[in-house]
Design an enzyme around this catalytic site. Structure first.
Site, PDB file in Angstrom:
ATOM      1  N   ASP A  56       0.843  -1.190   0.000  1.00 31.08           N
ATOM      2  CA  ASP A  56       0.000   0.000   0.000  1.00 31.08           C
ATOM      3  C   ASP A  56       0.882   1.244   0.000  1.00 31.08           C
ATOM      4  OD1 ASP A  56      -2.955   1.135   0.886  1.00 31.08           O
ATOM      5  OD2 ASP A  56      -1.323   2.276   1.806  1.00 31.08           O
ATOM      6  N   TYR A  61       2.660  10.013  -0.358  1.00 27.99           N
ATOM      7  CA  TYR A  61       3.802   9.465   0.387  1.00 27.99           C
ATOM      8  C   TYR A  61       5.118   9.741  -0.330  1.00 27.99           C
ATOM      9  CZ  TYR A  61       0.267   6.533   2.777  1.00 27.99           C
ATOM     10  OH  TYR A  61      -0.816   6.063   3.467  1.00 27.99           O
ATOM     11  N   LYS A  86      -2.942   5.775  -3.847  1.00 34.43           N
ATOM     12  CA  LYS A  86      -4.040   6.688  -3.505  1.00 34.43           C
ATOM     13  C   LYS A  86      -3.841   8.032  -4.186  1.00 34.43           C
ATOM     14  CE  LYS A  86      -3.774   4.719   1.141  1.00 34.43           C
ATOM     15  NZ  LYS A  86      -2.320   4.493   1.119  1.00 34.43           N
ATOM     16  N   HIS A 119      -7.723   9.439  -1.661  1.00 31.54           N
ATOM     17  CA  HIS A 119      -7.086   9.414  -0.338  1.00 31.54           C
ATOM     18  C   HIS A 119      -7.939  10.107   0.729  1.00 31.54           C
ATOM     19  CE1 HIS A 119      -2.761   9.195   1.486  1.00 31.54           C
ATOM     20  NE2 HIS A 119      -3.674   8.910   2.377  1.00 31.54           N
ATOM     21  N   LEU A 203      -2.817  -0.457  14.444  1.00 35.28           N
ATOM     22  CA  LEU A 203      -2.309  -0.610  15.808  1.00 35.28           C
ATOM     23  C   LEU A 203      -2.387   0.703  16.588  1.00 35.28           C
ATOM     24  CD1 LEU A 203       0.859  -2.766  15.000  1.00 35.28           C
ATOM     25  CD2 LEU A 203      -1.447  -3.554  15.588  1.00 35.28           C
ATOM     26  N   ILE A 241      -3.138  -3.032   6.978  1.00 30.38           N
ATOM     27  CA  ILE A 241      -1.879  -2.684   6.315  1.00 30.38           C
ATOM     28  C   ILE A 241      -0.889  -2.124   7.337  1.00 30.38           C
ATOM     29  CG2 ILE A 241      -2.688  -2.372   3.950  1.00 30.38           C
ATOM     30  CD1 ILE A 241      -3.080   0.624   4.637  1.00 30.38           C
ATOM     31  N   LYS A 243       2.555  -1.169   9.219  1.00 31.39           N
ATOM     32  CA  LYS A 243       3.876  -0.810   8.712  1.00 31.39           C
ATOM     33  C   LYS A 243       4.927  -1.092   9.770  1.00 31.39           C
ATOM     34  CE  LYS A 243       6.148   2.806   9.263  1.00 31.39           C
ATOM     35  NZ  LYS A 243       6.627   4.184   9.465  1.00 31.39           N
ATOM     36  N   ARG A 249       9.280  -8.129  13.222  1.00 29.23           N
ATOM     37  CA  ARG A 249       7.875  -7.735  13.361  1.00 29.23           C
ATOM     38  C   ARG A 249       7.095  -8.026  12.088  1.00 29.23           C
ATOM     39  NH1 ARG A 249       9.587  -2.337  16.274  1.00 29.23           N
ATOM     40  NH2 ARG A 249       9.774  -3.090  18.420  1.00 29.23           N
ATOM     41  N   ASN A 253       3.676 -10.145  12.264  1.00 26.45           N
ATOM     42  CA  ASN A 253       2.406  -9.701  11.702  1.00 26.45           C
ATOM     43  C   ASN A 253       1.787 -10.787  10.822  1.00 26.45           C
ATOM     44  OD1 ASN A 253       2.791  -7.258  12.984  1.00 26.45           O
ATOM     45  ND2 ASN A 253       3.427  -6.155  11.143  1.00 26.45           N
TER      46      ASN A 253
END
Length: 300
Positions: A56, A61, A86, A119, A203, A241, A243, A249, A253
């Site tokens: 994603d 970004y 997006k 977005h 999270l 999604i 990160k 990690r 996930n």
């Protein structure tokens, strides 16, 4: 190792999307330096090595080039990946939708995108016209350049308006959802339209990981708090999604599919919702930021 390709959501347009993806926001500074693209590419490469195939990104970004580099270097075929980007807030005019979308394809090094999201609705800009923006995005599907069109950060009235005025229902609404924040009315509206919910900041930017309820459940399953929260999402049918730049990690996930929460545990996590007090980040009703050199970073 869990194979994320075995955990698939079929969207309302028939497109299949891996339920667990890899978020790429701020893997590197938001600029056009080769060094930044390389950092992003390295993060994507590590995620691919861990087993991720759903990535994603977003025009805002400023890292689509790095994401594309990481994927190209994998040596895997294009069809092995599910790619989402997006539409930037500065590209809502119909002509800019197409121009910027073509730039996204070029940056990612692909001929077709799997999922493209508006977005933010930015309802205070462009004379409040995000309907023409949505119509221009759906035309990309009609032309075969895009497999699936969706939205992000849309609230009930935003969804109703674009659907009523175009007849086109988004496949996905990517919204902020985590144990401290989730708008149940919006969940119900999306369910009524058959729109899949994709959680950004699943999270809560790590804010929920020290919660004693989540810690207790994690201890009971011998899992990390992050795994518990991700499983809470996926058992309730959401796409996530998360990160992370840490390979350990990344693997954790993916391992979140390897256990099941009980109904009582799901209910206990649901009860942590703080309403608006739990929201982190901009308000979709008023957010109107457009990136600039002086201000390249804000929002999800």
């Amino acid at each position: 190792m869990t194979n994320p390709e075995t955990h698939i959501i079929t969207l309302n347009d028939g497109v299949a999307i891996p339920q667990l993806g890899f978020g790429t926001m701020d893997l590197a500074p938001r600029d056009s330096r080769p060094e930044s693209h390389e950092l992003t590419a390295q993060g994507v490469a590590a995620a691919i090595a861990a087993g991720y195939r759903h990535f994603d990104t977003a025009q805002m970004y400023a890292n689509e080039t790095g994401v594309g580099l990481g994927i190209a270097r994998s040596g895997l075929p294009r069809e092995a990946f599910f790619l989402t980007s997006k539409l930037g807030n500065g590209n809502h005019r119909p002509d800019d939708v197409r121009r910027s979308f073509e730039q996204t394809l070029a940056a990612l090094g692909v001929e077709q995108l799997d999922l493209f999201l508006m977005h933010w609705p930015v309802p205070t800009l462009y004379g409040g016209d995000y309907v023409s923006t949505w119509r221009a995005m759906t035309q990309l599907v009609d032309e075969g350049l895009l497999r699936s069109a969706g939205v992000s950060n849309f609230q009930p009235e935003h969804l109703k308006r674009i659907i009523d005025e175009t007849g086109c229902i988004p496949s996905v609404n990517q919204i902020q959802v985590h144990p401290y924040y989730g708008k149940r009315d919006l969940f119900d509206v999306c369910a009524g339209y058959g729109i899949a919910i994709e959680a950004w900041s699943p999270l809560g930017q790590a804010s929920v990981l020290d919660d004693p309820v989540i810690a207790r459940i994690a201890h009971a399953h011998d899992r990390t708090p992050a795994e518990v929260v991700l499983r809470w999402h996926t058992q309730q049918g959401r796409i996530v999604i998360p990160k992370t730049a840490t390979p350990t990690r990344m693997a954790q996930n993916l391992a979140s599919f390897e256990f099941m929460l009980t109904l009582d545990e799901l209910t206990a996590i649901d009860a942590l919702n703080k309403g608006e007090a739990g929201r982190r980040g901009p308000d979709p009703y008023t957010f109107d930021w457009i990136p600039s050199v002086a201000s390249p970073k804000l929002g999800n």
